[in-house]
Every structure is written in structure tokens, then in C-alpha cells.
Design a protein around this motif. Structure first.
Motif, PDB file in Angstrom:
ATOM      1  N   ILE A 232       0.860  -1.181   0.000  1.00 26.40           N
ATOM      2  CA  ILE A 232       0.000   0.000   0.000  1.00 26.40           C
ATOM      3  C   ILE A 232       0.898   1.234   0.000  1.00 26.40           C
ATOM      4  O   ILE A 232       1.658   1.440   0.948  1.00 26.40           O
ATOM      5  CB  ILE A 232      -0.932   0.015   1.211  1.00 26.40           C
ATOM      6  N   PRO A 233       0.866   2.068  -1.046  1.00 26.47           N
ATOM      7  CA  PRO A 233       1.778   3.210  -1.114  1.00 26.47           C
ATOM      8  C   PRO A 233       1.394   4.295  -0.120  1.00 26.47           C
ATOM      9  O   PRO A 233       0.288   4.279   0.448  1.00 26.47           O
ATOM     10  CB  PRO A 233       1.616   3.689  -2.562  1.00 26.47           C
ATOM     11  N   PRO A 234       2.275   5.254   0.120  1.00 28.66           N
ATOM     12  CA  PRO A 234       1.951   6.347   1.040  1.00 28.66           C
ATOM     13  C   PRO A 234       0.732   7.146   0.569  1.00 28.66           C
ATOM     14  O   PRO A 234       0.495   7.307  -0.626  1.00 28.66           O
ATOM     15  CB  PRO A 234       3.223   7.210   1.031  1.00 28.66           C
ATOM     16  N   ASP A 235      -0.054   7.614   1.542  1.00 23.30           N
ATOM     17  CA  ASP A 235      -1.208   8.497   1.324  1.00 23.30           C
ATOM     18  C   ASP A 235      -2.359   7.816   0.603  1.00 23.30           C
ATOM     19  O   ASP A 235      -3.325   8.486   0.231  1.00 23.30           O
ATOM     20  CB  ASP A 235      -0.803   9.762   0.554  1.00 23.30           C
ATOM     21  N   MET A 236      -2.301   6.511   0.389  1.00 19.86           N
ATOM     22  CA  MET A 236      -3.403   5.830  -0.276  1.00 19.86           C
ATOM     23  C   MET A 236      -4.546   5.614   0.710  1.00 19.86           C
ATOM     24  O   MET A 236      -4.329   5.232   1.864  1.00 19.86           O
ATOM     25  CB  MET A 236      -2.951   4.488  -0.849  1.00 19.86           C
ATOM     26  N   VAL A 237      -5.771   5.850   0.270  1.00 21.21           N
ATOM     27  CA  VAL A 237      -6.971   5.606   1.065  1.00 21.21           C
ATOM     28  C   VAL A 237      -7.753   4.490   0.381  1.00 21.21           C
ATOM     29  O   VAL A 237      -8.206   4.638  -0.758  1.00 21.21           O
ATOM     30  CB  VAL A 237      -7.830   6.874   1.202  1.00 21.21           C
ATOM     31  N   VAL A 238      -7.889   3.375   1.062  1.00 21.34           N
ATOM     32  CA  VAL A 238      -8.621   2.227   0.527  1.00 21.34           C
ATOM     33  C   VAL A 238     -10.079   2.373   0.953  1.00 21.34           C
ATOM     34  O   VAL A 238     -10.385   2.360   2.149  1.00 21.34           O
ATOM     35  CB  VAL A 238      -8.037   0.910   1.045  1.00 21.34           C
ATOM     36  N   PRO A 239     -11.009   2.523   0.008  1.00 18.96           N
ATOM     37  CA  PRO A 239     -12.424   2.717   0.386  1.00 18.96           C
ATOM     38  C   PRO A 239     -13.018   1.450   0.972  1.00 18.96           C
ATOM     39  O   PRO A 239     -12.467   0.351   0.826  1.00 18.96           O
ATOM     40  CB  PRO A 239     -13.086   3.085  -0.950  1.00 18.96           C
ATOM     41  N   PRO A 240     -14.146   1.566   1.661  1.00 21.81           N
ATOM     42  CA  PRO A 240     -14.770   0.383   2.269  1.00 21.81           C
ATOM     43  C   PRO A 240     -15.172  -0.660   1.222  1.00 21.81           C
ATOM     44  O   PRO A 240     -15.407  -0.335   0.054  1.00 21.81           O
ATOM     45  CB  PRO A 240     -16.007   0.958   2.980  1.00 21.81           C
ATOM     46  N   PHE A 241     -15.220  -1.909   1.647  1.00 20.27           N
ATOM     47  CA  PHE A 241     -15.647  -3.038   0.809  1.00 20.27           C
ATOM     48  C   PHE A 241     -14.785  -3.152  -0.450  1.00 20.27           C
ATOM     49  O   PHE A 241     -15.297  -3.363  -1.551  1.00 20.27           O
ATOM     50  CB  PHE A 241     -17.117  -2.898   0.430  1.00 20.27           C
ATOM     51  N   SER A 242     -13.461  -3.020  -0.279  1.00 25.79           N
ATOM     52  CA  SER A 242     -12.530  -3.087  -1.410  1.00 25.79           C
ATOM     53  C   SER A 242     -11.599  -4.268  -1.228  1.00 25.79           C
ATOM     54  O   SER A 242     -11.330  -4.719  -0.116  1.00 25.79           O
ATOM     55  CB  SER A 242     -11.720  -1.791  -1.519  1.00 25.79           C
ATOM     56  N   ARG A 243     -11.114  -4.750  -2.366  1.00 24.02           N
ATOM     57  CA  ARG A 243     -10.070  -5.773  -2.409  1.00 24.02           C
ATOM     58  C   ARG A 243      -8.873  -5.164  -3.124  1.00 24.02           C
ATOM     59  O   ARG A 243      -9.012  -4.647  -4.238  1.00 24.02           O
ATOM     60  CB  ARG A 243     -10.555  -7.031  -3.130  1.00 24.02           C
ATOM     61  N   VAL A 244      -7.700  -5.268  -2.490  1.00 28.45           N
ATOM     62  CA  VAL A 244      -6.506  -4.610  -3.018  1.00 28.45           C
ATOM     63  C   VAL A 244      -5.442  -5.664  -3.240  1.00 28.45           C
ATOM     64  O   VAL A 244      -5.244  -6.563  -2.409  1.00 28.45           O
ATOM     65  CB  VAL A 244      -5.997  -3.521  -2.041  1.00 28.45           C
ATOM     66  N   ARG A 245      -4.723  -5.548  -4.345  1.00 28.36           N
ATOM     67  CA  ARG A 245      -3.605  -6.445  -4.630  1.00 28.36           C
ATOM     68  C   ARG A 245      -2.578  -5.712  -5.472  1.00 28.36           C
ATOM     69  O   ARG A 245      -2.863  -4.706  -6.109  1.00 28.36           O
ATOM     70  CB  ARG A 245      -4.075  -7.710  -5.344  1.00 28.36           C
ATOM     71  N   GLY A 246      -1.354  -6.258  -5.487  1.00 31.43           N
ATOM     72  CA  GLY A 246      -0.322  -5.770  -6.392  1.00 31.43           C
ATOM     73  C   GLY A 246       0.678  -4.850  -5.725  1.00 31.43           C
ATOM     74  O   GLY A 246       0.603  -4.517  -4.562  1.00 31.43           O
ATOM     75  N   VAL A 247       1.679  -4.468  -6.522  1.00 33.78           N
ATOM     76  CA  VAL A 247       2.739  -3.549  -6.113  1.00 33.78           C
ATOM     77  C   VAL A 247       2.879  -2.476  -7.163  1.00 33.78           C
ATOM     78  O   VAL A 247       3.347  -2.760  -8.262  1.00 33.78           O
ATOM     79  CB  VAL A 247       4.085  -4.285  -5.929  1.00 33.78           C
TER      80      VAL A 247
END
Length: 252
Positions: A232-247
Motif C-alpha cells: 500500500i503506497p503512502p497516502d493511499m486511502v482504501v475505500p470500504p468493501f474493497s479488495r486490493v492487490r499488487g505492487v
């Protein structure tokens, strides 16, 4: 009509070694019914607030020694090798913008512009073992550098010495005054093995996979899934009900 029946030998499975349960004596039970391993490292325990019913496994390191409160909700699970450290920000920035950008690139080399490289796409299925080994080696290198940057905030004030103004200016450029920000982790959240968290907050009902890096000032909202090996990079905001992957991490 003759029905031929044959007897087949029962299928035998290879012997497997079941994981041995940890003895209860290896954990400390708090008054809020949290179980903390005796092999965990709680630095600055007076600033680590656990609401209860949580499990902290061996080799977990929580930095309450930064001067900021680290709060953990109810029914959380911190797996082995997890590192929790607050975000540290500069109160006085006396460096040039070019130098700031250079430091940002050095601390987080995988920017959005490089997301189409072979390293980021190496997380998709079907890649060769050679690329997977390269990915694992690079992730280990990033994690080691990420852990090497962990240090308490610098609160030294050199303004009192009026005889050495030039030395004070140089000190400000190299070591500006810093402050740690509070870090909160919501309830019903699980953080898996060898993940490093330096976010501002992680919501409730969040699953963070193994070998993840959550950079400073990032925010993960409620009901999210962070897949294994995500950065997760700096200052990133992951919204609710999300799936995150990768670089770097992307919402899929």
C-alpha cells in the motif's frame, strides 16, 4: 446375470504432522481477556491500548515508544512477525522539493508509472518459478529496507543555540523535528504473517494478508481485503468493501 464385485484397498493418505498447540503458559492473559505471547515485543506498553479479546502471536512488534498511542480493537488477531509502528511526520521541512522527491523515490521505488513492469505483473498467476523467486527476493529487500527506516521521531530542538546558526540550519535539513501520529486498528481485524503496518488507521472487519507493506499515512477503511504480498503506497486511502492487490496496491 452375474455381477462381479472387486474389493479395493482403502486409500491411505501420507502421514501429516499436525501443528502442535502452544502451551497456555506461553501467553499472558490481560484483564480485558487479550492473549499476548511472551515472545512478543511490546515497546512502550503504556501507549499500546488493546480493548480486549485479541490475540498477539510470537515475534509481533508493536511500537508504543514513538510517543503516539497505538489502539487495537476487540477480537483482533496479529500473526507472527507482524510489525506495528505509527506514522512519523516532519514538523519542520527545510529541504528542497527536489530532495524530497528523491527521498520519496528511494523509500518507495514502485510508483504508479512502474506498475506495468514485469515485477508488478509477476503477482498474476501463470508466471514462471524464476519470476516468482525474483519477486520474493525483491519483496524481501523492500521489507528489509522498510524495517530499517523504523526509528522514533526526532524531537531535538537546536534553536536554543544561537552561536551556531549555520550548524543548526544544516541539522534542520538532515534531521527535522518529527512527530508520531496515533495509529488505530478496528475490531474483528486480522493481520497475517510478516506484515509491516505504518498506516494512520485500519478499519474494522479487515483482512490483511501475509508479507504486506502498508506505508505511512495510508488509510484502510472498513470491510476490506488486502491480498498477500500487497504494498500500500503512502497516502493511499482504501475505500470500504474493497479488495486490493499488487505492487503498488490497486483496488480490483
Amino acid at each position: 446375470v452375474v455381477i462381479m464385485t472387486t474389493k479395493t484397498a482403502p486409500m491411505t493418505l501420507p502421514p501429516t504432522t499436525a501443528p502442535q498447540p502452544e502451551p497456555p503458559s506461553s501467553y499472558i492473559r490481560t484483564t480485558t481477556q487479550s492473549y499476548i505471547s511472551r515472545a512478543a515485543h511490546i515497546l512502550g506498553p503504556d501507549r499500546v491500548h488493546a480493548k480486549g479479546k485479541s490475540v498477539i502471536r510470537p515475534s509481533v512488534r508493536i511500537h508504543g515508544d514513538y510517543g503516539a498511542v497505538v489502539s487495537i480493537g476487540r477480537y483482533c488477531h496479529l500473526d507472527e512477525g507482524v510489525v506495528i509502528a505509527p506514522t512519523v511526520v516532519d514538523l519542520e521541512v527545510a529541504v528542497d522539493d527536489d530532495e524530497t522527491k528523491k527521498n520519496a523515490r528511494e523509500n518507495f521505488p514502485m510508483s504508479a508509472s512502474s506498475s506495468s513492469s514485469g515485477f508488478s505483473t509477476g503477482f498474476s498467476t501463470g508466471f514462471s518459478n524464476h519470476r516468482r523467486r525474483n519477486r520474493d527476493a525483491m519483496m524481501k529487500q523492500m521489507r528489509d529496507r522498510f524495517l530499517a527506516d523504523l526509528s522514533p521521531p526526532n524531537n531535538n530542538d537546536n534553536d536554543n543555540d544561537k552561536d551556531n546558526d549555520n550548524d543548526n540550519d544544516a541539522a534542520k535539513r538532515t534531521k527535522p523535528r518529527q512527530k508520531a501520529l496515533p495509529l488505530s486498528i478496528g475490531s474483528h481485524t486480522r493481520i497475517c504473517r510478516n506484515t509491516v503496518v505504518r498506516s494512520l488507521s485500519i478499519g474494522s472487519n479487515v483482512y490483511v494478508g501475509s508479507d504486506c507493506l502498508l506505508h505511512p499515512r495510508s488509510v484502510v477503511k472498513d470491510c476490506c481485503v488486502i491480498e498477500d504480498g500487497t504494498v500500500i503506497p503512502p497516502d493511499m486511502v482504501v475505500p470500504p468493501f474493497s479488495r486490493v492487490r499488487g505492487v503498488p496496491g490497486r483496488v480490483v
